[in-house]
Design a protein around this motif. Structure first.
Motif, PDB file in Angstrom:
ATOM      1  N   ASP A  39       0.815  -1.216   0.000  1.00 17.49           N
ATOM      2  CA  ASP A  39       0.000   0.000   0.000  1.00 17.49           C
ATOM      3  C   ASP A  39       0.849   1.268   0.000  1.00 17.49           C
ATOM      4  O   ASP A  39       0.320   2.380   0.076  1.00 17.49           O
ATOM      5  N   GLY A  40       2.177   1.102  -0.042  1.00 20.27           N
ATOM      6  CA  GLY A  40       3.066   2.248  -0.087  1.00 20.27           C
ATOM      7  C   GLY A  40       3.533   2.756   1.254  1.00 20.27           C
ATOM      8  O   GLY A  40       4.370   3.658   1.331  1.00 20.27           O
ATOM      9  N   SER A  41       3.013   2.191   2.336  1.00 15.82           N
ATOM     10  CA  SER A  41       3.415   2.635   3.669  1.00 15.82           C
ATOM     11  C   SER A  41       4.649   1.857   4.137  1.00 15.82           C
ATOM     12  O   SER A  41       4.873   0.720   3.709  1.00 15.82           O
ATOM     13  N   PRO A  42       5.450   2.468   5.016  1.00 14.89           N
ATOM     14  CA  PRO A  42       6.672   1.800   5.468  1.00 14.89           C
ATOM     15  C   PRO A  42       6.401   0.784   6.572  1.00 14.89           C
ATOM     16  O   PRO A  42       5.408   0.881   7.303  1.00 14.89           O
ATOM     17  N   VAL A  43       7.276  -0.194   6.691  1.00 12.07           N
ATOM     18  CA  VAL A  43       7.217  -1.175   7.771  1.00 12.07           C
ATOM     19  C   VAL A  43       8.650  -1.498   8.167  1.00 12.07           C
ATOM     20  O   VAL A  43       9.556  -1.488   7.331  1.00 12.07           O
ATOM     21  N   THR A  44       8.855  -1.757   9.448  1.00 16.21           N
ATOM     22  CA  THR A  44      10.191  -2.081   9.944  1.00 16.21           C
ATOM     23  C   THR A  44      10.149  -3.369  10.755  1.00 16.21           C
ATOM     24  O   THR A  44       9.071  -3.889  11.076  1.00 16.21           O
ATOM     25  N   LYS A  45      11.315  -3.835  11.103  1.00 13.71           N
ATOM     26  CA  LYS A  45      11.434  -5.008  11.968  1.00 13.71           C
ATOM     27  C   LYS A  45      10.690  -4.783  13.280  1.00 13.71           C
ATOM     28  O   LYS A  45      10.079  -5.708  13.828  1.00 13.71           O
ATOM     29  N   ALA A  46      10.695  -3.545  13.763  1.00 12.34           N
ATOM     30  CA  ALA A  46      10.015  -3.238  15.024  1.00 12.34           C
ATOM     31  C   ALA A  46       8.511  -3.456  14.922  1.00 12.34           C
ATOM     32  O   ALA A  46       7.884  -3.964  15.861  1.00 12.34           O
ATOM     33  N   ASP A  47       7.903  -3.052  13.795  1.00 15.27           N
ATOM     34  CA  ASP A  47       6.463  -3.273  13.591  1.00 15.27           C
ATOM     35  C   ASP A  47       6.121  -4.754  13.725  1.00 15.27           C
ATOM     36  O   ASP A  47       5.158  -5.137  14.407  1.00 15.27           O
ATOM     37  N   LEU A  48       6.922  -5.588  13.055  1.00 17.72           N
ATOM     38  CA  LEU A  48       6.623  -7.020  12.986  1.00 17.72           C
ATOM     39  C   LEU A  48       6.862  -7.725  14.315  1.00 17.72           C
ATOM     40  O   LEU A  48       6.072  -8.588  14.724  1.00 17.72           O
ATOM     41  N   LEU A  49       7.939  -7.355  15.009  1.00 16.12           N
ATOM     42  CA  LEU A  49       8.217  -7.968  16.315  1.00 16.12           C
ATOM     43  C   LEU A  49       7.155  -7.578  17.334  1.00 16.12           C
ATOM     44  O   LEU A  49       6.679  -8.409  18.113  1.00 16.12           O
ATOM     45  N   SER A  50       6.785  -6.303  17.333  1.00 15.95           N
ATOM     46  CA  SER A  50       5.735  -5.835  18.240  1.00 15.95           C
ATOM     47  C   SER A  50       4.424  -6.539  17.939  1.00 15.95           C
ATOM     48  O   SER A  50       3.705  -6.975  18.852  1.00 15.95           O
ATOM     49  N   ASN A  51       4.100  -6.681  16.670  1.00 18.86           N
ATOM     50  CA  ASN A  51       2.874  -7.359  16.261  1.00 18.86           C
ATOM     51  C   ASN A  51       2.827  -8.782  16.809  1.00 18.86           C
ATOM     52  O   ASN A  51       1.799  -9.237  17.335  1.00 18.86           O
TER      53      ASN A  51
END
Length: 271
Positions: A39-51
């Motif tokens: 969708d064009g928005s950024p994602v980082t390792k932190a987003d995924l680990l927190s999720n």
């Protein structure tokens, strides 16, 4: 959904907020390479680990979840859910990437399409803003999640600030906001602007550092569900910018309409 259920969920979610926040800060301090989602928005390792941390914690409640960083259930299934968690594991990823400290963890409990409990954690400040229909609004220091007697109770501000403080996004702006700001000048006189990224703006509304927050740009349910639960617990509102109706959640389309957040003091002043 009753009071005892909510009291049971409190320690589970508070612990998840702290653990997710600590993991986010580890990534924040050691470095990361952002990626771009479809969708064009950024994602980082932190987003995924927190999720992952929050998802595992919420499974204890036996209530399904809508989360930014997972493939969510189809609406045909979701529409049957009376209760659902709505989660943004790292709200303000753009601010996280810019390293300006303005990011948050947002978790909300929805009952019959309305938010009844909200948590907004600031990983940098190590505190969680909570509130809802069965939970008095408070700021909870990470170190005190098991000691409710040390939580900082939040009381609605009685008067609007002079000049009026208008909260706004640091990363998103629109022409409609300019028209709204002019209307506020006509009603309240002088105004000032509190620019901040992510759901941390709800800290400002709750703590009386901002009076009103208009948003005329795209947002998702997980961006504001927790904030709505907290603001409403303080006597404020989040209204559809065109209809004035309260927002609803677990919709087929998870985008929010444009909205306006009003503190209790603003509502009282406009009566």
């Amino acid at each position: 959904m009753n009071s005892s259920d909510i009291q049971t969920f409190l320690p589970i979610v508070l612990k998840a907020c702290v653990e997710a926040s600590k993991t986010i800060m580890q990534v924040y301090e050691t470095g990361f390479d952002p990626n771009i989602k479809t969708d064009g928005s950024p994602v980082t390792k932190a987003d995924l680990l927190s999720n992952a941390i929050i998802k595992q914690a919420l499974e204890q409640t036996k209530i399904p979840a809508i989360m930014e960083e997972i493939r969510n259930a189809a609406f045909e299934d979701r529409r049957q859910w009376e209760n659902v968690w709505i989660v943004d594991p790292l709200d303000g990823t753009k601010e996280f990437i810019r390293k300006n400290d303005e990011f948050a963890v947002c978790i909300a409990l929805i009952h019959k399409n309305q938010p009844v409990l909200g948590f907004i954690a600031s990983p940098v400040n190590e505190e969680i803003l909570i509130g809802g229909k069965e939970v008095s609004p408070a700021v909870v220091p990470f170190k005190e999640i098991n000691n409710p007697e040390n939580w900082k109770k939040v009381i609605p501000q009685k008067e609007v600030n002079q000049p009026l403080q208008i909260a706004g996004s640091r990363s998103h702006h629109s022409g409609a906001e300019l028209k709204f700001n002019q209307l506020m000048r006509e009603v309240f006189g002088e105004v000032q602007f509190v620019k901040k990224g992510s759901a941390l703006k709800f800290f400002d509304i709750a703590l009386g550092m901002a009076d009103i927050y208009p948003r005329f740009a795209p947002t998702m349910e997980w961006d504001i569900a927790a904030g709505q639960a907290i603001v409403e617990a303080l006597g404020g509102t989040i209204e559809h910018a065109e209809t004035g109706q309260s927002l609803s959640y677990n919709k087929e389309n998870l985008y929010n309409p444009y909205f306006i957040v009003k503190s209790k003091a603003v509502i009282d002043r406009l009566k």
